[in-house]
Design a protein around this motif. Sequence first.
Motif, short mmCIF file in Angstrom:
data_model
loop_
_atom_site.label_atom_id
_atom_site.label_comp_id
_atom_site.label_asym_id
_atom_site.label_seq_id
_atom_site.Cartn_x
_atom_site.Cartn_y
_atom_site.Cartn_z
N PHE A 1 31.20 40.80 52.76
CA PHE A 1 32.19 41.79 52.12
C PHE A 1 33.64 41.50 52.46
O PHE A 1 34.44 42.48 52.55
CB PHE A 1 31.68 43.15 52.31
N ASP B 1 34.31 42.03 41.97
CA ASP B 1 33.09 42.82 41.94
C ASP B 1 31.79 42.14 42.25
O ASP B 1 30.65 42.63 42.10
CB ASP B 1 32.83 43.52 40.32
N LYS C 1 26.35 42.50 43.30
CA LYS C 1 27.29 42.97 41.98
C LYS C 1 27.56 44.31 42.26
O LYS C 1 26.68 44.99 42.18
CB LYS C 1 26.77 42.38 40.64
N SER C 2 28.87 44.88 41.97
CA SER C 2 29.12 46.23 42.05
C SER C 2 28.80 46.69 40.56
O SER C 2 29.40 46.04 39.56
CB SER C 2 30.30 46.52 42.39
N ASP D 1 33.69 50.02 39.79
CA ASP D 1 34.69 49.45 40.19
C ASP D 1 34.83 49.35 41.71
O ASP D 1 34.83 50.34 42.14
CB ASP D 1 36.14 49.99 39.65
N ALA D 2 34.89 48.17 42.31
CA ALA D 2 34.87 48.07 43.65
C ALA D 2 36.38 48.41 44.22
O ALA D 2 37.08 48.07 43.76
CB ALA D 2 34.25 46.58 44.20
N TRP E 1 38.67 47.61 47.46
CA TRP E 1 38.68 46.64 48.59
C TRP E 1 40.09 47.22 49.47
O TRP E 1 41.10 46.51 49.25
CB TRP E 1 38.76 45.25 48.12
#
Length: 54
Positions: free
Chosen positions: A17, A23, A36-37, A40-41, A43
């Motif tokens: 990560f 994503d 896969k997210s 919306d990931a 960060w």
Amino acid sequence: MYDVDPTTPGLCAYWKFNEGGGDIAKDYTENGNDAKSYADALWPSGIEVTQKNK
């Protein structure tokens, strides 16, 4: 959160990560189990996890 040998027998996936965007979280084993997210990931920047025994 800690170092893992990606060639450990029986390890199905190893995600760090640490991509910082996008994503997809890369699987560092040879199994190709990228994550896969489905949303919306997010960060966040500037976060570090201390590693044990280092």
